[in-house]
Design a protein around this motif. Sequence first.
Motif, PDB file in Angstrom:
ATOM      1  N   ARG A 128       0.847  -1.186   0.000  1.00 54.04           N
ATOM      2  CA  ARG A 128       0.000   0.000   0.000  1.00 54.04           C
ATOM      3  C   ARG A 128       0.885   1.239   0.000  1.00 54.04           C
ATOM      4  NH1 ARG A 128      -5.464   1.860   3.184  1.00 54.04           N
ATOM      5  NH2 ARG A 128      -6.570   1.677   1.226  1.00 54.04           N
ATOM      6  N   LEU A 129       0.628   2.150  -0.945  1.00 53.29           N
ATOM      7  CA  LEU A 129       1.332   3.415  -1.025  1.00 53.29           C
ATOM      8  C   LEU A 129       0.366   4.534  -0.670  1.00 53.29           C
ATOM      9  CD1 LEU A 129       3.008   1.479  -2.933  1.00 53.29           C
ATOM     10  CD2 LEU A 129       3.649   3.527  -4.165  1.00 53.29           C
ATOM     11  N   TYR A 130       0.878   5.554   0.023  1.00 49.24           N
ATOM     12  CA  TYR A 130       0.068   6.704   0.424  1.00 49.24           C
ATOM     13  C   TYR A 130       0.631   7.977  -0.184  1.00 49.24           C
ATOM     14  CZ  TYR A 130      -1.858   3.658   4.036  1.00 49.24           C
ATOM     15  OH  TYR A 130      -2.487   2.640   4.702  1.00 49.24           O
ATOM     16  N   PHE A 131      -0.271   8.872  -0.581  1.00 48.11           N
ATOM     17  CA  PHE A 131       0.089  10.147  -1.174  1.00 48.11           C
ATOM     18  C   PHE A 131      -0.714  11.256  -0.511  1.00 48.11           C
ATOM     19  CE2 PHE A 131       0.251   6.763  -4.253  1.00 48.11           C
ATOM     20  CZ  PHE A 131       1.509   6.900  -4.814  1.00 48.11           C
ATOM     21  N   VAL A 132      -0.047  12.370  -0.201  1.00 47.83           N
ATOM     22  CA  VAL A 132      -0.733  13.532   0.347  1.00 47.83           C
ATOM     23  C   VAL A 132      -0.768  14.590  -0.747  1.00 47.83           C
ATOM     24  CG1 VAL A 132      -0.661  15.354   2.083  1.00 47.83           C
ATOM     25  CG2 VAL A 132       0.059  13.041   2.687  1.00 47.83           C
ATOM     26  N   PHE A 133      -1.945  15.073  -1.066  1.00 49.18           N
ATOM     27  CA  PHE A 133      -2.084  16.141  -2.048  1.00 49.18           C
ATOM     28  C   PHE A 133      -2.024  17.472  -1.311  1.00 49.18           C
ATOM     29  CE2 PHE A 133      -4.686  13.684  -5.475  1.00 49.18           C
ATOM     30  CZ  PHE A 133      -3.617  12.826  -5.654  1.00 49.18           C
ATOM     31  N   VAL A 134      -0.907  18.153  -1.469  1.00 46.02           N
ATOM     32  CA  VAL A 134      -0.704  19.444  -0.833  1.00 46.02           C
ATOM     33  C   VAL A 134      -0.617  20.487  -1.926  1.00 46.02           C
ATOM     34  CG1 VAL A 134       0.844  20.804   0.619  1.00 46.02           C
ATOM     35  CG2 VAL A 134       0.528  18.374   1.079  1.00 46.02           C
ATOM     36  N   GLY A 135      -1.262  21.614  -1.716  1.00 43.45           N
ATOM     37  CA  GLY A 135      -1.290  22.642  -2.744  1.00 43.45           C
ATOM     38  C   GLY A 135      -2.315  22.296  -3.800  1.00 43.45           C
ATOM     39  N   TYR A 136      -2.567  23.224  -4.672  1.00 47.15           N
ATOM     40  CA  TYR A 136      -3.575  22.993  -5.696  1.00 47.15           C
ATOM     41  C   TYR A 136      -3.355  23.943  -6.861  1.00 47.15           C
ATOM     42  CZ  TYR A 136      -5.648  27.153  -3.687  1.00 47.15           C
ATOM     43  OH  TYR A 136      -5.848  28.423  -3.235  1.00 47.15           O
ATOM     44  N   SER A 137      -3.889  23.567  -8.000  1.00 51.13           N
ATOM     45  CA  SER A 137      -3.908  24.451  -9.158  1.00 51.13           C
ATOM     46  C   SER A 137      -5.297  25.057  -9.236  1.00 51.13           C
ATOM     47  CB  SER A 137      -3.611  23.661 -10.433  1.00 51.13           C
ATOM     48  OG  SER A 137      -4.658  22.743 -10.688  1.00 51.13           O
ATOM     49  N   GLU A 138      -5.432  26.059 -10.029  1.00 46.13           N
ATOM     50  CA  GLU A 138      -6.750  26.683 -10.173  1.00 46.13           C
ATOM     51  C   GLU A 138      -7.770  25.699 -10.723  1.00 46.13           C
ATOM     52  OE1 GLU A 138      -6.561  30.372 -12.299  1.00 46.13           O
ATOM     53  OE2 GLU A 138      -4.945  31.110 -11.032  1.00 46.13           O
ATOM     54  N   GLN A 139      -7.315  24.732 -11.494  1.00 45.96           N
ATOM     55  CA  GLN A 139      -8.231  23.751 -12.092  1.00 45.96           C
ATOM     56  C   GLN A 139      -8.414  22.523 -11.193  1.00 45.96           C
ATOM     57  OE1 GLN A 139      -5.276  24.624 -13.697  1.00 45.96           O
ATOM     58  NE2 GLN A 139      -6.113  26.255 -14.942  1.00 45.96           N
ATOM     59  N   TRP A 140      -7.756  22.462 -10.056  1.00 49.13           N
ATOM     60  CA  TRP A 140      -7.826  21.300  -9.168  1.00 49.13           C
ATOM     61  C   TRP A 140      -7.507  20.016  -9.924  1.00 49.13           C
ATOM     62  CZ3 TRP A 140      -8.392  21.727  -3.968  1.00 49.13           C
ATOM     63  CH2 TRP A 140      -8.805  22.972  -3.484  1.00 49.13           C
ATOM     64  N   LYS A 141      -6.480  20.065 -10.767  1.00 45.37           N
ATOM     65  CA  LYS A 141      -6.168  18.934 -11.632  1.00 45.37           C
ATOM     66  C   LYS A 141      -5.929  17.638 -10.867  1.00 45.37           C
ATOM     67  CE  LYS A 141      -4.253  19.462 -16.079  1.00 45.37           C
ATOM     68  NZ  LYS A 141      -3.121  19.730 -16.939  1.00 45.37           N
ATOM     69  N   LYS A 142      -5.100  17.682  -9.824  1.00 45.22           N
ATOM     70  CA  LYS A 142      -4.811  16.451  -9.072  1.00 45.22           C
ATOM     71  C   LYS A 142      -6.095  15.809  -8.577  1.00 45.22           C
ATOM     72  CE  LYS A 142      -1.681  18.475  -6.411  1.00 45.22           C
ATOM     73  NZ  LYS A 142      -0.688  18.794  -5.406  1.00 45.22           N
ATOM     74  N   MET A 143      -6.935  16.617  -7.951  1.00 42.65           N
ATOM     75  CA  MET A 143      -8.174  16.085  -7.386  1.00 42.65           C
ATOM     76  C   MET A 143      -9.109  15.569  -8.477  1.00 42.65           C
ATOM     77  SD  MET A 143      -7.775  16.174  -4.205  1.00 42.65           S
ATOM     78  CE  MET A 143      -9.437  15.737  -3.779  1.00 42.65           C
ATOM     79  N   THR A 144      -9.217  16.303  -9.557  1.00 46.67           N
ATOM     80  CA  THR A 144     -10.093  15.893 -10.651  1.00 46.67           C
ATOM     81  C   THR A 144      -9.662  14.552 -11.224  1.00 46.67           C
ATOM     82  OG1 THR A 144     -10.582  18.190 -11.204  1.00 46.67           O
ATOM     83  CG2 THR A 144     -10.995  16.548 -12.923  1.00 46.67           C
ATOM     84  N   TYR A 145      -8.374  14.425 -11.509  1.00 45.11           N
ATOM     85  CA  TYR A 145      -7.880  13.161 -12.064  1.00 45.11           C
ATOM     86  C   TYR A 145      -7.954  12.030 -11.034  1.00 45.11           C
ATOM     87  CZ  TYR A 145      -6.421  14.895 -16.593  1.00 45.11           C
ATOM     88  OH  TYR A 145      -6.425  15.398 -17.872  1.00 45.11           O
ATOM     89  N   ALA A 146      -7.652  12.328  -9.786  1.00 44.41           N
ATOM     90  CA  ALA A 146      -7.734  11.292  -8.745  1.00 44.41           C
ATOM     91  C   ALA A 146      -9.165  10.775  -8.623  1.00 44.41           C
ATOM     92  CB  ALA A 146      -7.240  11.838  -7.416  1.00 44.41           C
ATOM     93  N   ASP A 147     -10.126  11.680  -8.660  1.00 42.14           N
ATOM     94  CA  ASP A 147     -11.530  11.270  -8.566  1.00 42.14           C
ATOM     95  C   ASP A 147     -11.963  10.413  -9.754  1.00 42.14           C
ATOM     96  OD1 ASP A 147     -12.041  12.483  -6.123  1.00 42.14           O
ATOM     97  OD2 ASP A 147     -12.713  14.366  -7.028  1.00 42.14           O
ATOM     98  N   GLU A 148     -11.368  10.651 -10.916  1.00 46.17           N
ATOM     99  CA  GLU A 148     -11.746   9.927 -12.133  1.00 46.17           C
ATOM    100  C   GLU A 148     -10.971   8.627 -12.337  1.00 46.17           C
ATOM    101  OE1 GLU A 148     -14.144  10.709 -14.420  1.00 46.17           O
ATOM    102  OE2 GLU A 148     -14.760  12.290 -13.030  1.00 46.17           O
ATOM    103  N   SER A 149      -9.903   8.423 -11.594  1.00 50.10           N
ATOM    104  CA  SER A 149      -9.010   7.280 -11.817  1.00 50.10           C
ATOM    105  C   SER A 149      -9.283   6.165 -10.825  1.00 50.10           C
ATOM    106  CB  SER A 149      -7.550   7.726 -11.694  1.00 50.10           C
ATOM    107  OG  SER A 149      -7.238   8.708 -12.643  1.00 50.10           O
ATOM    108  N   ALA A 150      -9.932   5.127 -11.293  1.00 48.35           N
ATOM    109  CA  ALA A 150     -10.165   3.976 -10.423  1.00 48.35           C
ATOM    110  C   ALA A 150      -8.880   3.186 -10.221  1.00 48.35           C
ATOM    111  CB  ALA A 150     -11.240   3.079 -11.025  1.00 48.35           C
ATOM    112  N   VAL A 151      -8.038   3.138 -11.263  1.00 49.78           N
ATOM    113  CA  VAL A 151      -6.760   2.440 -11.215  1.00 49.78           C
ATOM    114  C   VAL A 151      -5.686   3.415 -11.681  1.00 49.78           C
ATOM    115  CG1 VAL A 151      -5.402   0.524 -12.177  1.00 49.78           C
ATOM    116  CG2 VAL A 151      -7.823   0.194 -11.637  1.00 49.78           C
TER     117      VAL A 151
END
Length: 150
Positions: free
Chosen positions: A52-75
């Motif tokens: 198991r690997l863990y990642f912390v999303f710190v900071g953000y872009s105006e488009q919230w790219k990390k969160m958007t892609y994370a929400d869409e990526s099942a794998v």
Amino acid sequence: MATDFQPIQGARMDDSAVDRLLEERGYGVLSMADGERAYGIPLSFGYDGDDRLYFVFVGYSEQWKKMTYADESAVVSFLVLDVDADRGWRSAIVSGPFERISADEWDAAREAMADNAFRPELLTEVDVRENPQVWALDVEEKTGRAVGTE
């Protein structure tokens, strides 16, 4: 079985060698996709030593790219690379389901990140009581290759 490409492609690493690489390196590239487009970002990570690997999303872009892609990526897949110009290189790719952890999983994530994340001080910037920006990759597949490292 050796091939003409062995010096370039390297030799296959066994699971224990891949685990060692994940434990020794604290950063890599996380690759996600929204169904049409891929998105890769360099990230610090924690490895619990038990797939198991863990990642912390710190900071953000105006488009919230990390969160958007994370929400869409099942794998997702994650690449860890260690290069020494004089001795060779080794790399590992792990992949599996990706999901945001709940607040009750925070202690396990914090412990894993404190053990090997590139920048464990980022953990102090995360408030898990409200809305954890901590994600976990449950490793289903792992592969690795190396040239001249052992």
